[in-house]
Design an enzyme around this catalytic site. Structure first.
Site, PDB file in Angstrom:
ATOM      1  CG  ASP A  76     -13.681  28.730   5.878  1.00  0.00           C
ATOM      2  OD1 ASP A  76     -13.217  29.488   5.003  1.00  0.00           O
ATOM      3  OD2 ASP A  76     -14.591  29.084   6.657  1.00  0.00           O
ATOM      4  CG  ASP A 486     -19.255  35.499   4.863  1.00  0.00           C
ATOM      5  OD1 ASP A 486     -20.433  35.201   5.094  1.00  0.00           O
ATOM      6  OD2 ASP A 486     -18.380  34.654   4.672  1.00  0.00           O
TER       7      ASP A 486
END
Length: 876
Positions: A76, A486
């Site tokens: 992404d 993350d």
């Protein structure tokens, strides 16, 4: 595995740093240096990734249908990759994306040409709202992604937007490979190329552009964007070589009108009659042999959410719809997305429950075209589970997250965000699937249903997809400590090996800042995001182990944090409240500095700290208790970063700004009272220091900057008087404005942050530019005795080279806090978890093939595992 941060690139770039405009005027209180000297010839650099392996969402995996082992993956925010069968690793394909087109590292669609397997296409663009100032494009390659040509589009694409796991949005006609279709978001409809991707035009007969929005009330444009046309599937049974395929299906983000069909090669389109409504069709996969179109539905666009879903089968010959959902909709707490057909045995179908976070994702398999299903795991007696698989994450051990969950959760998880799921069209035993953190796969899928478990392993080597927020390279201990989005961050003891675990105790979702004490580098501090806190942590062993810190009231996020030069004090500027100072326990509010300021420490004076906010530089001489405003007129817009030089009190470099205001690089030698702008550096976004060049006294400087009209990674070995670009056009990695640091131990080595391609580092072959290459060496570590709280170990090293040694050093890291208490036949020292053993006079010389050894006693608590890979360096 949960990828909670999806907006990093946009948030980092809202200042509009990518327009290519010149720098603004220098601040009123700064002086301007003489112009930068002409750049020296560029040194030769070799670029590699610091190995983490994965770390982000992989929403698409594409197998070529006519050539075995030709596989691509899209990410992404981190580009596209091609599988290398010989090395079982991935090769990055979009490292040439430049600063001005950083959005093209987000890949929303990927297509491999089955007529000409050398051709591959990528639809690129990261955001459809204003976080990404550029439009999308379709990239085309005739050499499997080694080089690309670009066709610009008149609208944006969203590789990191809601719905990015749906697809594939880009498809090549399997009979006439001049024809491609592209499904687009934001009301732009369906587009087609008839010249192999060179030019594109909207398909005017396709009249439904989609209307689904994740959240129509979102004023940022992120969740309120329309997902649009989300997949294209050809029915290859309706065409012949060289002529356009007659029947084409398209999925649309419209819960009432999700599937369309053309039976005249795309000339006209109509809603497929009788189709189910109320859900979104994430995937449409066609089994032409049996005449079935399979559809995976969810109630949302994903990739995080999805509470209900169904799986349907459409008979292409009769128009019959059949609900073949593996479980009743009332019993689901997830949507369906990952969908694949076994091309060797087309009656075998698999689908994933992509959005099931707790207790785990689920994968379903049918061998009768969806008539009946089995699960990858099921309950025996709740909460106990029976798995059809085993997980082996030894190659990427951090995938356990250091967790110890209670049943029915397990670690490592089978996955989450499992929207990419593909069976190898040439090998029914091989399957790959993407998650929010990695690519998993198996090569013995045929064991499913036999009573013997199949094995799932990471298939992710070479695919590096972390967003890097901060970097630190201490003068001793681990060469690199990273702060990542993350997955928190890592202590990297070997750049070529995957770390055993990310930071834990606590485990931040994202680490926003990391620092070490310059004269006591065993002391490390980090700050980051964590729901409910704590959001600061301290280490006394160079980041090997951590303890959570206290928080002042009002903290909502990590912000920036700094350690004093001697490690006795810390200054923290968290999100949600003001700057604070402390010694590692309670915090006291600092005076004289605004909330949200960026903070750093002087690298010599333990009482001196610095801060910056809104164009003003601040300094404290009392350990951060009070700050005084010093220089003003510095960049007040855009991202600004600064660092103090090791070994030089009051020596500071500041970078940043915005194209429509002050933007560049500044230097202070008086603790921030005054700054001189470095002329000739038109733009600079990061600054860092490394080991000085041979014969030089000042540390090497590194910056992601624009100098002489060229964007790149630059180095100066003469305190900023001249600069040379050290990367090249093939190694640009999109946006590199997050962090940079040289290595204080290796001249020329530089660590560069990317936003989705992990940490890249460069080494040079210049004199003094690389570590000495050790002769071949073999080390064996063996625990010979163990008792409660203690153990004895023997270490043997062998000279496997063709030359004699005249000395040796062995190094290793004790993985569980063990301590060396006594040693023989070597001098053994320990700092934190790092152990170093050196020869004695009588065993220093070792001929080729010769061996020697030493031993030691140690203490342990809890567990006593051996180190994973002790290393030796001859001649020291």
């Amino acid at each position: 595995m949960r990828r909670t941060r999806s907006l990093l690139a946009g948030l980092a770039l809202t200042a509009g740093l990518l327009t290519g405009a010149g720098a603004g005027a220098p601040p009123a209180t700064a002086t301007t240096a003489a112009p930068v000297a002409p750049a020296a010839p560029a040194p030769s650099y070799t670029w590699k990734n610091v190995r983490i392996d994965g770390g982000g969402f992989v929403p698409g995996i594409v197998f070529n249908r006519t050539e075995k082992n030709l596989v691509y993956a899209r990410t992404d925010i981190g580009g596209a990759y091609r599988w290398n069968q010989a090395t079982s690793s991935w090769t990055p394909l979009l490292d040439a994306v430049d600063w001005d087109h950083w959005g093209h590292t987000g890949v929303v669609g990927l297509a491999s040409d089955s007529v000409d397997p050398d051709k591959v296409y990528a639809a690129v663009g990261t955001y459809t709202n204003d976080w990404d100032p550029g439009n999308g494009a379709v990239l085309r390659s005739a050499d499997r992604g080694a080089t690309w040509q670009r066709a610009d589009l008149p609208f944006k694409l969203g590789g990191n937007m809601p719905g990015r796991g749906m697809g594939e949005r880009l498809a090549v006609d399997p009979h006439d490979n001049r024809i491609l279709y592209l499904g687009t978001p934001s009301g732009n409809g369906l587009w087609r190329s008839t010249d192999s991707g060179v030019t594109w035009a909207k398909v005017s007969s396709f009249t439904n552009p989609g209307n689904h929005q994740q959240d129509p009330t979102d004023t940022s444009g992120y969740n309120s964007d329309e997902q649009g046309v989300v997949w294209i599937t050809f029915d290859e049974s309706t065409g012949t070589a060289g002529s356009a395929t007659r029947t084409v299906y398209a999925g649309v983000g419209d819960k009432d009108n999700a599937v369309y069909r053309s039976t005249d090669a795309g000339a006209t389109w109509s809603r497929l009659p009788g189709q189910p409504t109320g859900l979104l069709a994430h995937k449409g996969v066609l089994d032409a042999e049996n005449g079935y179109l399979y559809l995976a539905y969810s109630d949302t666009a994903g990739p995080y959410d999805g509470a209900k879903g169904k799986v349907w089968r459409y008979a292409t010959a009769t128009g019959t719809w059949t609900d073949i959902s593996p479980v009743a909709e009332a019993d689901t707490s997830h949507g369906f997305s990952g969908l694949t057909v076994d091309r060797q045995h087309p009656g075998t179908v698999m689908v994933s429950g992509y959005s099931s976070w707790w207790p785990d994702t689920q994968i379903f398999r049918s061998t009768d075209s969806g008539g009946s299903w089995t699960k990858a795991w099921d309950y025996t007696a709740y909460p106990n589970r029976a798995n059809r698989y085993t997980m082996d994450v030894s190659s990427v051990p951090w995938l356990t997250w250091g967790a110890n969950p209670a049943p029915p959760e397990q670690t490592p998880k089978l996955g989450w965000m499992t929207e990419a799921l593909e069976i190898d069209p040439f090998d029914s035993n091989r399957m790959m699937y993407g998650t929010g953190a990695t690519v998993y796969g198996t090569e013995d899928l045929g064991k499913w249903g036999t009573g013997s478990p199949f094995t799932i392993r990471p298939m992710v080597q070479g695919l590096e997809e972390t967003a890097v927020l901060d970097l630190a390279s201490p003068p001793s201990g681990a060469p690199l400590i990273s702060a990542l989005g993350d997955i928190g961050g890592f202590r990297h003891t070997d750049l070529a090996k995957v770390p055993s675990m990310m930071f834990t105790g606590p485990n931040f979702t994202s680490t926003t800042s990391v620092d070490f004490a310059e004269t006591k580098p065993g002391t490390v501090v980090r700050a980051g995001h964590l729901d409910g806190g704590p959001r600061v942590a301290f280490s006394a062993d160079n980041g090997a182990t951590w303890r959570a810190g206290q928080e002042p009231a009002g903290v909502t996020g990590g912000g920036t944090v700094a350690a004093s030069a001697d490690g006795g004090r810390f200054v923290w500027s968290p999100d949600g409240t003001g700057v604070h100072t402390g010694t590692g326990g309670a915090w006291t509010a600092s005076a004289g500095i605004p909330a949200g300021a960026t903070v750093e420490s002087d690298r010599v004076d333990p009482l001196t700290f610095y801060g910056f906010a809104a164009g003003t530089f601040y300094a404290s001489a009392d350990g951060g208790a009070t700050f005084t405003a010093r220089a003003t007129g510095l960049p007040a817009k855009g991202n600004v970063r600064f660092k103090a030089v090791p070994g030089r009190k009051g020596d500071i470099w500041l970078s940043g700004g915005a194209p429509d205001a002050a933007y560049g690089l500044w230097h202070s030698t008086d603790g921030g009272a005054t700054f001189t702008r470095v002329a000739g550096v038109e733009q600079a976004d990061t600054v860092g220091f490394g080991k000085a060049a041979p014969g030089a006294a000042y540390p090497a400087l590194y910056s992601s900057a624009r100098i002489g009209g060229v964007r790149g990674v630059f180095r100066s070995t003469d305190a900023g008087a001249s600069w040379v670009r050290i990367n090249d056009d093939a190694h640009q990695w999109g946006w590199t404005g997050g962090a940079i640091t040289g290595d204080p131990r290796v001249f020329g080595r530089v660590y560069v942050s990317t936003n989705g391609r992990g940490i890249v580092y460069g080494d040079t072959a210049e004199q003094g530019g690389t570590d000495p290459v050790p002769a071949a060496c073999k080390v064996t570590y063996r625990i010979t005795q163990q008792w409660q709280g203690g153990f004895q170990a023997d270490v043997t090293l062998t000279n496997t080279s063709a030359t004699a040694w005249t000395g040796w050093t062995v190094r290793w890291t004790q993985p569980a806090g063990q301590r060396v208490t006594q040693a023989w036949n070597a001098t053994v020292t320990q700092s934190g978890s790092e152990v170093t053993a050196t020869h004695l006079a009588y065993n220093a010389t070792l001929p080729p093939g010769g061996s020697t050894g030493f031993g030691f006693n140690g203490s342990w608590t809890g567990t006593n595992p051996p180190p994973t890979a002790p290393t030796c360096v001859p001649g020291t």
